[in-house]
Design a protein around this motif. Structure first.
Motif, PDB file in Angstrom:
ATOM      1  N   LEU A 141       0.843  -1.190   0.000  1.00 46.33           N
ATOM      2  CA  LEU A 141       0.000   0.000   0.000  1.00 46.33           C
ATOM      3  C   LEU A 141       0.877   1.239   0.000  1.00 46.33           C
ATOM      4  O   LEU A 141       1.793   1.364   0.826  1.00 46.33           O
ATOM      5  CB  LEU A 141      -0.921   0.042   1.229  1.00 46.33           C
ATOM      6  CG  LEU A 141      -2.149  -0.857   1.166  1.00 46.33           C
ATOM      7  CD1 LEU A 141      -1.818  -2.239   1.702  1.00 46.33           C
ATOM      8  CD2 LEU A 141      -3.292  -0.258   1.960  1.00 46.33           C
ATOM      9  N   LYS A 153      -8.762   1.973   3.829  1.00 48.29           N
ATOM     10  CA  LYS A 153      -8.061   1.649   2.590  1.00 48.29           C
ATOM     11  C   LYS A 153      -7.593   0.194   2.608  1.00 48.29           C
ATOM     12  O   LYS A 153      -7.720  -0.527   1.603  1.00 48.29           O
ATOM     13  CB  LYS A 153      -6.863   2.581   2.406  1.00 48.29           C
ATOM     14  CG  LYS A 153      -6.049   2.313   1.141  1.00 48.29           C
ATOM     15  CD  LYS A 153      -6.877   2.504  -0.125  1.00 48.29           C
ATOM     16  CE  LYS A 153      -6.020   2.341  -1.365  1.00 48.29           C
ATOM     17  NZ  LYS A 153      -6.804   2.481  -2.612  1.00 48.29           N
ATOM     18  N   VAL A 154      -7.078  -0.251   3.751  1.00 49.84           N
ATOM     19  CA  VAL A 154      -6.628  -1.635   3.868  1.00 49.84           C
ATOM     20  C   VAL A 154      -7.793  -2.598   3.680  1.00 49.84           C
ATOM     21  O   VAL A 154      -7.663  -3.627   3.006  1.00 49.84           O
ATOM     22  CB  VAL A 154      -5.933  -1.875   5.224  1.00 49.84           C
ATOM     23  CG1 VAL A 154      -5.743  -3.371   5.476  1.00 49.84           C
ATOM     24  CG2 VAL A 154      -4.585  -1.172   5.261  1.00 49.84           C
ATOM     25  N   GLU A 157      -8.500  -2.888   0.052  1.00 52.22           N
ATOM     26  CA  GLU A 157      -7.445  -3.600  -0.666  1.00 52.22           C
ATOM     27  C   GLU A 157      -7.438  -5.090  -0.327  1.00 52.22           C
ATOM     28  O   GLU A 157      -7.126  -5.924  -1.191  1.00 52.22           O
ATOM     29  CB  GLU A 157      -6.083  -2.977  -0.350  1.00 52.22           C
ATOM     30  CG  GLU A 157      -5.894  -1.578  -0.918  1.00 52.22           C
ATOM     31  CD  GLU A 157      -6.008  -1.559  -2.438  1.00 52.22           C
ATOM     32  OE1 GLU A 157      -5.606  -2.537  -3.099  1.00 52.22           O
ATOM     33  OE2 GLU A 157      -6.517  -0.555  -2.970  1.00 52.22           O
TER      34      GLU A 157
END
Length: 356
Positions: A141, A153-154, A157
């Motif tokens: 990332l 965001k993690v 993803e």
């Protein structure tokens, strides 16, 4: 409880200076209902099973559906409140800000550290390409502000990774930050880290990059006394604590959140004077915590522990910069990212906890 004993053992194993500095890094374990995570501002190597903060995973999951304020300060205040509400009544302490990220991984154990050997890659201009070469199954990332923004965001993803691979990643590399290892068994965590360290060490050796920072001799007593008096006089604080070390080249910019928290983004280079310190504060907004002059480097802070940490992180940052030279050179954090860390309440809290 066996899983708490296991994560405590892992915390001690990966709480050495090969993996973290100061209060850096965090660990967790979980079952279906509860997440146990390292308290903010504590040292991995000192953790005991009862110290982990127990959190209700159902309440913690409310973070993933809220509409947070766009203002970063208001957002982080709301997230802090939500996290506090998720702490179980019989637990105490303030959970690591990265607890939601740990919760987003389904693996039983998660160990997050910031080894210089790893950050030589994550903080390098060619780090992403090297990561893909050495760890093709890992998730990389690009830099994201720690906390809620990083967590969300993690999560996205991880879902994308699962769609393409049919499973979650075991390794997550975060640019200018560090590495997460996630697995259901403790030995799997150990194997993941062993693989990471072995491959990166081989790469540095291939590039002819030393994995040790060369530090000059520590100043003698007379030299140290004169230097400390010079520093205290220039800063205008006769009670200032000073930690002295031999000569090395401090990093020329902000490398990672941990380095900013404990040693600030920039060092003062040259003989400190009142005017020089005043100019430094006017430019950067803070008094220097690392000062390099007369063939020595000094960590300075209000407490002895804080001064020691400033010097320790400055040395670690210099090593990261040295290692990154093997991968295209260091890629400093942006000004905006740096300012977020410098003004983030979470990091101020963490620093106070570790220095007390």
């Amino acid at each position: 409880m066996r899983i708490l004993e296991t994560i405590t053992a892992l915390s001690h194993e990966f709480g050495t200076t090969d993996y973290v500095r100061g209060g850096g890094g965090n660990t967790s374990c979980k079952n279906e209902n509860t997440l146990w995570v390292k308290p903010s501002g504590t040292i991995l190597g000192n953790l005991r099973p009862e110290a982990f903060v127990a959190m209700d995973r159902q309440k913690l999951s409310e973070l993933y559906t809220i509409e947070p304020p766009s203002d970063s300060s208001s957002r982080e205040t709301l997230i802090k409140e939500k996290m506090e509400q998720a702490v179980l009544p019989d637990s105490s302490g303030r959970a690591s800000v990265e607890a939601p990220l740990h919760d987003s991984l389904s693996a039983r154990y998660v160990v997050h550290t910031h080894p210089a050997i790893v950050n030589g890659m994550t903080c390098a201009k060619e780090g992403k390409a090297i990561c893909r070469e050495l760890f093709p199954s890992a998730l990389w990332l690009d830099y994201i502000d720690p906390g809620y923004t990083l967590c969300m965001k993690v999560r996205d993803e991880i879902q994308n990774y699962m769609t393409g691979n049919g499973c979650e990643p075991s390794l997550l590399f975060l640019k200018n930050h560090g590495v997460f290892a996630a697995a259901d068994e403790a030995d799997e965590i150990r194997e993941l880290y062993a693989d990471v360290m072995t491959k990166l060490k081989a790469k540095y050796e291939q590039a002819g990059i030393s994995m040790e920072l060369t530090v000059g001799e520590k100043p003698d007593h007379e030299h140290l006394t004169e230097a400390c008096n010079c520093i205290r006089d220039a800063i205008g604080n006769p009670d200032l604590s000073v930690a002295a070390g031999g000569e090395f080249n401090p990093a020329a910019g902000p490398i990672s959140p941990d380095h900013i928290v404990y040693s600030k983004s920039y060092a003062y280079i040259g003989v400190p004077t009142k005017q020089g310190i005043s100019d430094f504060k006017a430019k950067h907004g803070y008094s220097p915590q690392v000062i390099a002059f007369d063939k020595a480097v000094f960590g300075v802070a209000d407490s002895e522990k804080g001064a020691g940490l400033a010097l320790e992180l400055a040395q670690d940052g210099a090593l990261v910069e040295q290692l990154a030279a093997g991968f295209g050179g260091i890629d400093y954090m942006t000004g905006r990212a740096r300012e977020f860390i410098e003004h983030w309440e979470v990091e101020s809290y963490r620093k106070k906890q570790i220095e007390n």
